[in-house]
Scaffold this active site. Structure first.
Site, PDB file in Angstrom:
ATOM      1  N   ASP A 157     -11.211 105.252  53.646  1.00 38.82           N
ATOM      2  CA  ASP A 157     -10.777 104.506  54.831  1.00 38.82           C
ATOM      3  C   ASP A 157     -10.935 102.990  54.636  1.00 38.82           C
ATOM      4  O   ASP A 157     -11.404 102.538  53.585  1.00 38.82           O
ATOM      5  CB  ASP A 157     -11.594 105.018  56.025  1.00 38.82           C
ATOM      6  CG  ASP A 157     -10.810 105.007  57.325  1.00 38.82           C
ATOM      7  OD1 ASP A 157      -9.777 104.323  57.402  1.00 38.82           O
ATOM      8  OD2 ASP A 157     -11.247 105.675  58.279  1.00 38.82           O
ATOM      9  N   ASP A 212      -3.536 105.308  63.395  1.00 32.23           N
ATOM     10  CA  ASP A 212      -3.846 106.720  63.670  1.00 32.23           C
ATOM     11  C   ASP A 212      -2.823 107.386  64.582  1.00 32.23           C
ATOM     12  O   ASP A 212      -2.261 106.764  65.478  1.00 32.23           O
ATOM     13  CB  ASP A 212      -5.218 106.820  64.345  1.00 32.23           C
ATOM     14  CG  ASP A 212      -6.339 106.522  63.360  1.00 32.23           C
ATOM     15  OD1 ASP A 212      -6.053 106.138  62.212  1.00 32.23           O
ATOM     16  OD2 ASP A 212      -7.508 106.669  63.760  1.00 32.23           O
TER      17      ASP A 212
END
Ligand code: GLA
Length: 409
Positions: A157, A212
């Site tokens: 990430d 997201d």
């Protein structure tokens, strides 16, 4: 003789430096031969967020087998954020001992014993998005630890990465994974900010193209400092990226929300479009308790086969009319997948005259030409043959739903 002695002496002194793998001798290229079709599996984030522990992961692994998910092709069982505990005095990372009392090696062994593969999550910055220890400055130790546990997949990430350049940061972890010596699928989760499609092909096996996903078909959720995106919004952000995808390197429009609360028609449309995009199929629902409808969507063999087609060509939007989009995906053997997507809240009629519409895909150098070839038409979700391309296709696409066809020579 003297020269030979010097040569031998020189080699003897260089060997330890090489064996330690100093930074100048790193291999910044990913493992090739992995993810030759889009990766398939499960990830904890969309449903469970930070609530992960070994009991959940074992139960999900069991359910992957019992529900037929494994046999449908879903291989990876991936723990997302929040599994982490502390680093030890040497800097090695360990899982949260309350949540994972048996340790990661035991969990990986269990997952492997079920015929599945094991994934973990980390972050290129100082901390993960969930505030757990990130890998910055510990890349080689972390990769070594993951390899020792038997990790097969790493999602990496991009939170808390101030001052880092994405390409370099991801390449550092690629080199660390190489050094660790275990083939690990490397999932670049950098949200598309620094155009990972431009540099990711040799670095990782998939890269997120957007922020997201949000569990909603047609909306954008504003969280103040960041936004998350519903199915259609993410779909629209894939425009212009298909040339970057192919065997071993995929665009990743984020994990699936199928089974997390959208109505069945929207789940079906979501799953269909991810299949058309040759997207990774990483499910994000509770496999242990999924409904028969969710299970039927996720394990539909014909749809999965379109996603997993070995040509590995991402589909494209061919045309749009009255909220109905026609998408095409070239398949192996000169076959085609065709999807009519109804973005509106009303049923919409669709007509497609194959013969009037020859299609050439310059990227894959393939052609759908029904005047030259008669294709057999199969309606995939209806599980019915639907004639041939001699006749125009006519149907009504229900609201927020799809009709998916396969055309076979
Ligand atoms: C980021 C990622 C998500 C998820 C969370 C975990 O938002 O994009 O997919 O991994 O972090 O904190």
């Amino acid at each position: 003789m003297k020269n030979l002695l010097f040569l031998l002496l020189g080699l003897a002194t260089a060997a330890p430096a090489l064996a330690q793998g100093n930074n100048y001798a790193q291999n910044y290229h990913k493992y090739e031969g992995l993810a030759l079709t889009p990766p398939m599996g499960w990830n904890s984030w969309n449903k469970f967020a930070c609530n992960v522990d070994e009991k959940l992961i074992r139960e999900v692994a069991d359910a992957m087998v019992a529900s037929g998910m494994r046999d449908a092709g879903y291989t990876y069982v991936n723990i997302d954020d929040c599994w982490h505990g502390e680093r030890d005095a040497q800097g090695f990372i360990h899982p949260d001992s309350k949540r994972f009392p048996s340790g990661m090696k035991a969990l990986a062994d269990y997952i492997h014993s079920q015929g599945l593969k094991f994934g973990v999550y980390s972050d290129a910055g100082s901390q993960t998005c969930g505030g757990r220890p990130g890998s910055r400055g510990y890349e080689f130790q972390d990769a070594q630890m993951y390899a020792s546990w038997g990790v097969d997949y790493l999602k990496y990430d991009w939170c808390n990465t101030e001052g880092l350049k994405a390409e370099g940061a991801y390449k550092t972890m690629t080199a660390a994974l190489r050094q660790a010596g275990r083939p690990i699928v490397f999932s670049i989760c950098e949200w598309g900010t620094d155009k990972p499609w431009d540099w990711g092909q040799t670095v990782g096996h998939l890269w997120r193209t957007t922020g997201d996903i949000y569990n909603c078909f047609d909306c954008i959720e504003d969280h103040g400092t960041w936004k998350s995106f519903g199915v259609l919004a993410i779909l629209d952000k894939q425009e212009g990226l298909r040339q970057y995808a192919g065997p071993g390197h995929w665009n990743d429009p984020d994990m699936l929300e199928v089974g997390n609360g959208m109505p069945e028609n929207e789940d079906r449309a979501h799953f269909t479009m991810w299949s058309m995009l040759a997207a990774p199929l990483i499910t994000g629902n509770d496999i242990r308790t999924m409904s028969p409808q969710t299970q039927a969507i996720l394990t539909n063999k014909e749809v999965v086969a379109i996603n997993q087609d070995k040509l590995g060509v991402q589909g494209f939007r061919h045309s749009a009319k009255d909220s109905v989009e026609t998408w095409l995906k070239p398949l192996n053997g000169g076959n085609w997948a065709v999807t009519f997507l109804n973005r509106s809240r009303r049923p919409q009629p669709v007509t497609f005259d194959w013969k009037a519409t020859p299609i050439v895909d310059s990227l894959s150098k393939t052609e759908l030409n029904a005047t030259k070839t008669t294709y057999k038409v199969r309606n995939v979700w209806a599980k019915k043959d639907a004639g041939t391309t001699k006749k125009a296709f006519q149907a009504t696409v229900p609201a927020h739903d799809v009709i998916m066809l396969v055309l076979r020579k």
